[in-house]
Design a protein around this motif. Structure first.
Motif, PDB file in Angstrom:
ATOM      1  N   THR A 245       0.840  -1.215   0.000  1.00  0.00           N
ATOM      2  CA  THR A 245       0.000   0.000   0.000  1.00  0.00           C
ATOM      3  C   THR A 245       0.863   1.248   0.000  1.00  0.00           C
ATOM      4  N   ASN A 246       2.018   1.154  -0.635  1.00  0.00           N
ATOM      5  CA  ASN A 246       2.949   2.279  -0.749  1.00  0.00           C
ATOM      6  C   ASN A 246       3.379   2.804   0.609  1.00  0.00           C
ATOM      7  N   GLY A 247       3.638   1.867   1.525  1.00  0.00           N
ATOM      8  CA  GLY A 247       4.205   2.227   2.817  1.00  0.00           C
ATOM      9  C   GLY A 247       3.212   2.569   3.894  1.00  0.00           C
ATOM     10  N   GLU A 248       1.918   2.474   3.633  1.00  0.00           N
ATOM     11  CA  GLU A 248       0.931   2.895   4.629  1.00  0.00           C
ATOM     12  C   GLU A 248       0.595   1.780   5.609  1.00  0.00           C
ATOM     13  N   THR A 249       0.560   0.533   5.188  1.00  0.00           N
ATOM     14  CA  THR A 249       0.337  -0.606   6.069  1.00  0.00           C
ATOM     15  C   THR A 249       1.381  -1.667   5.769  1.00  0.00           C
ATOM     16  N   TRP A 250       1.713  -2.470   6.829  1.00  0.00           N
ATOM     17  CA  TRP A 250       2.808  -3.419   6.701  1.00  0.00           C
ATOM     18  C   TRP A 250       2.425  -4.773   7.283  1.00  0.00           C
ATOM     19  N   THR A 251       2.955  -5.848   6.705  1.00  0.00           N
ATOM     20  CA  THR A 251       2.809  -7.198   7.237  1.00  0.00           C
ATOM     21  C   THR A 251       4.193  -7.784   7.493  1.00  0.00           C
ATOM     22  N   THR A 252       4.253  -8.779   8.397  1.00  0.00           N
ATOM     23  CA  THR A 252       5.531  -9.357   8.809  1.00  0.00           C
ATOM     24  C   THR A 252       5.685 -10.756   8.239  1.00  0.00           C
ATOM     25  N   HIS A 253       6.911 -11.066   7.792  1.00  0.00           N
ATOM     26  CA  HIS A 253       7.238 -12.377   7.256  1.00  0.00           C
ATOM     27  C   HIS A 253       8.610 -12.786   7.787  1.00  0.00           C
ATOM     28  N   LEU A 254       9.010 -14.023   7.536  1.00  0.00           N
ATOM     29  CA  LEU A 254      10.304 -14.514   7.993  1.00  0.00           C
ATOM     30  C   LEU A 254      11.146 -14.972   6.806  1.00  0.00           C
ATOM     31  N   ALA A 255      12.444 -14.651   6.881  1.00  0.00           N
ATOM     32  CA  ALA A 255      13.411 -15.106   5.873  1.00  0.00           C
ATOM     33  C   ALA A 255      14.587 -15.748   6.585  1.00  0.00           C
ATOM     34  N   GLY A 256      14.312 -16.689   7.476  1.00  0.00           N
ATOM     35  CA  GLY A 256      15.348 -17.323   8.275  1.00  0.00           C
ATOM     36  C   GLY A 256      15.339 -16.804   9.688  1.00  0.00           C
ATOM     37  N   SER A 257      16.472 -16.964  10.386  1.00  0.00           N
ATOM     38  CA  SER A 257      16.567 -16.547  11.784  1.00  0.00           C
ATOM     39  C   SER A 257      17.693 -15.563  12.045  1.00  0.00           C
ATOM     40  N   GLU A 258      18.601 -15.378  11.083  1.00  0.00           N
ATOM     41  CA  GLU A 258      19.728 -14.457  11.271  1.00  0.00           C
ATOM     42  C   GLU A 258      19.276 -13.008  11.150  1.00  0.00           C
ATOM     43  N   ASN A 259      19.967 -12.130  11.881  1.00  0.00           N
ATOM     44  CA  ASN A 259      19.704 -10.699  11.731  1.00  0.00           C
ATOM     45  C   ASN A 259      20.042 -10.250  10.316  1.00  0.00           C
ATOM     46  N   LEU A 260      19.143  -9.493   9.694  1.00  0.00           N
ATOM     47  CA  LEU A 260      19.349  -8.979   8.342  1.00  0.00           C
ATOM     48  C   LEU A 260      19.652  -7.496   8.409  1.00  0.00           C
ATOM     49  N   ASN A 261      20.703  -7.063   7.716  1.00  0.00           N
ATOM     50  CA  ASN A 261      21.181  -5.683   7.796  1.00  0.00           C
ATOM     51  C   ASN A 261      20.761  -4.813   6.619  1.00  0.00           C
TER      52      ASN A 261
END
Length: 733
Positions: A245-261
């Protein structure tokens, strides 16, 4: 004596190897899952300082990649491969953003500095600048500063510049004693700015001045990017935040367990990098594939460099995605597999049942599923572990397929057989995946029928074998003659044999003189001719003479020992399967000499390659002062293009007879000569001549060819000494 390397398998011969290559662009599309970005290679950075930031941009009219990091180190590259110092000095660089107008840098001393066409200065040394973004229009920088009096307190800060040069503070926000709550990064995309925080918070701004909180999560969020119509941000514990929605609402997902920078978008895919060398790839921001493992060092930033991804990190490490070909066996549409085994020509579906009296034909298919074109390579094909046949392939475009169809394998003995296909068998191509080049297919041949000697006929030869079997009771005879498969040889099997007995079959036999007559397979081979197959007849399409050129006067070219000369020959009709060719040669008299003939697909001085199976070497050629017609009959048909180049090399001062205008076909008044460098437009001094005296015989349909042979026939015309002296003085220019 003519020497030839005919290859023979354990239980059969390639008697009618019709090599038909077909190439179809886009036949198998490239994988849509982005595997072209799974292959990474390390580049030498020239520094051991940790790198935290990088971006593609243009400064002083030159497009390059700029990277920076600890203690102000900065390096640049024009291609991502070779890196050199950028010449910048100062404290640690935490973020870089580039555009076609220059670069902006976020540095640890409170300065947002520029390189090239964009420049600016803001703040005090107490501000820790962590992110910068070039918008359209304007630029934004984010950071934080802390106070120890009257209380210890962190404050987020936003600076804005309408021209990326004149700056002003537009927003401050006290966040208390929460150092991890400081703003980490800001990004621009689709007309909006997005800022991410160490507390899992995401802010949105329409003008780059005032930011509003739109999401509050758990754990630090470190970087955001816009691509493919969506926003994607990454952070701690492999969390990915996605907005459609062009930055107005967000959902969360997972791409592993390591911290992503960091996360970047390019080539239709998102790439995220982080701790312990973790790398994730996604085409939609929701489903992620682990493509790391090439390093264990932390990767701090990833960027799209126009045609590849670049990741930078600890110890000055730089990694780049490499676009490579990927050759592998493939199943084209309508095929039953990459290897098709059938009992008939023209089909791409494997036969359900194959018996020992069936003629077997094999199709092979392969593809380049990589994102880059492949250069020249070889394929190997083999049956039952015998020495493979190597076939050259002139490259393959990305996404294209090629096939080798209707390779005749003859009759196979009852039992299991294996056929193998190896693409890039000599490892000539550097591929994205090197372990998917080989495929082996297993199939069974049923022991039906009575063709004991596998000559495609049930005849007197088989009768002799059957008689011996009945006398000796050899158990191996059951494989051939036990038609009802009951484990015994009896009268029923003998009756089956009598029913199948045909005697020696006949078919069209293409003779050396281009005539055709009905003969048996054996008698046709004895004459050194070409057998069209059982029960075929002589028709108008038999034994096509596609090029012919004779001499009306004795003119010669003497190139000298070891010098190769070649002439272009354009065929007249539609037949393109070479059966035989003839050249007229002669000598000055004296010791015997050798002749090497080679047929090229185009001028050898302009990238032409020898056509496999069409070359010949004749040693001990009679140097008796006469002209000889040298006829090479091939052991299989060879597919040739409309125009070929026929080259000849002599081991001594022999001559090639020069003709005038050809009776069949066309040739230019040019020859090629291999004296360095190869030339393709050399010609004759004096009178115009069509080329060298040559005949080329082709066929239209499929043929069963016999053994390869070479015939030397004398014309009985003596070479006159005065003619030799006159012609040998010709100079090719």
């Amino acid at each position: 004596m003519y020497s030839s390397n005919r290859f023979r398998y354990v239980v059969m011969k390639w008697r009618a190897a019709l090599l038909l290559f077909t190439v179809t662009l886009g036949f198998l599309p490239l994988p849509s899952y982005g595997q072209q970005f799974d292959d990474w290679i390390q580049r030498e950075s020239g520094t051991t300082a940790s790198l935290f930031a990088g971006s593609l941009g243009t400064a002083a009219g030159i497009e390059f990649v700029l990277a920076g990091g600890n203690s102000g180190v900065s390096i640049l590259s024009l291609d991502g491969i070779s890196w050199s110092p950028a010449g910048l000095t100062g404290p640690t660089i935490f973020d870089i953003d580039g555009s076609d107008s220059g670069f902006l840098l976020a540095r640890g001393d409170g300065i947002v500095d520029g390189l090239g066409d964009i420049s600016g200065f803001i703040g005090t040394t107490t501000i820790l600048w962590t992110g910068v973004a070039i918008g359209n229009p304007g630029c934004v920088a984010v950071g934080s500063f802390f106070e120890v009096s009257p209380v210890f307190n962190w404050t987020n800060i936003v600076a804005n510049s309408p021209n990326c040069q004149t700056w002003q503070i537009t927003m401050t926000e006290a966040i208390g004693d929460r150092p991890l709550g400081t703003v980490r990064d800001v990004a621009f995309g689709n007309g909006r700015f997005v800022a991410v925080h160490g507390t899992g918070r995401i802010d949105l701004s329409l003008d780059g001045q005032i930011f509003q909180e739109v999401y509050d999560g758990v754990g630090a969020i470190r970087h955001a990017v816009f691509g493919a119509g969506i926003w994607v941000a990454v952070g701690d514990s492999g969390r990915v935040y996605r907005s459609t929605t062009n930055g107005e609402t967000w959902t969360t997902h997972l791409a592993g367990s390591e911290n992503l920078n960091s996360v970047a978008f390019g080539g239709g895919h998102f790439i995220a990098v982080g701790r312990n060398g973790s790398v994730r790839r996604s085409s939609n921001g929701t489903s992620w594939t682990n493509v790391g493992g090439f390093t264990v060092s932390p990767l701090e930033e990833v960027m799209w460099a126009g045609d590849s991804f670049l990741a930078v990190g600890s110890g000055g490490e730089i990694w780049q995605t490499v676009i490579r070909p990927d050759l592998a066996p493939a199943t084209p549409t309508g095929w039953s597999g990459p290897i098709v085994v059938s009992t008939q020509r023209g089909t791409t579906t494997s036969s359900a049942t194959i018996t020992s009296v069936d003629e077997v034909f094999v199709d092979y298919a392969w593809t380049n599923q990589g994102a880059a074109d492949a250069t020249n390579f070889n394929i190997n094909i083999a049956i039952d572990g015998a020495m493979p046949t190597s076939i050259p392939v002139t490259g393959l475009m990305s996404g294209a397929t090629a096939s080798l169809e209707d390779v005749a394998a003859g009759n196979l003995a009852p039992g299991l057989h294996t056929i193998s296909l190896t693409v890039d068998s000599n490892d000539d191509v550097s591929e994205r995946i090197e372990t998917n080049n080989e495929l082996t297919s297993t199939f069974s041949v049923v022991g039906l029928g009575s063709d004991a000697n596998f000559d495609a006929d049930v005849d007197l030869g088989d009768y002799r074998n059957l008689s011996e079997c009945l006398i000796t009771a050899d158990s191996s005879c059951l494989e051939v003659f036990d038609s009802d498969m009951n484990g015994l040889l009896n009268l029923r099997d003998f009756a089956t044999f009598q029913h199948q007995f045909t005697g020696p079959a006949q078919g069209a036999c293409c003779l050396v003189d281009d005539t055709c007559q009905l003969e048996s397979f054996e008698s046709c081979l004895i004459n050194g001719s070409v057998y069209e197959g059982n029960n075929t007849d002589c028709g108008v399409s038999s034994c096509q003479l596609e090029y012919a050129n004779s001499a009306t006067s004795l003119l010669f070219l003497a190139p000298g020992p070891g010098v190769e000369i070649a002439d272009d020959l354009t065929l007249a009709g539609a037949a393109r399967r070479l059966v035989s060719y003839t050249v007229a040669v002669g000598g000055f008299g004296g010791v015997p000499f050798n002749v090497q003939t080679t047929i090229y697909d185009k001028c050898p001085g302009n990238g032409g390659l020898p056509i496999p199976g069409a070359s010949a070497f004749i040693s001990g050629f009679p140097n008796d002062g006469e002209i000889h017609e040298l006829t090479i009959s091939l052991g299989r048909t060879v597919v040739i293009p409309e125009t070929i180049w026929l080259g000849v090399t002599f081991s001594d001062d022999a001559v090639w007879l020069v003709g005038e205008m050809p009776e069949i076909g066309v040739t230019e008044d040019f020859v090629a000569i291999n004296t360095p460098p190869w030339e393709c437009n050399a010609d004759f001094a004096g009178d115009v001549h069509a080329g060298f005296v040559t005949e080329v015989n082709c066929i239209l349909g499929d043929r069963l060819l016999g053994t390869r042979s070479t015939t030397i026939r004398s014309t009985g015309r003596a070479i006159r000494t005065e003619s030799v002296r006159r012609i040998s003085s010709l100079q090719m220019r």
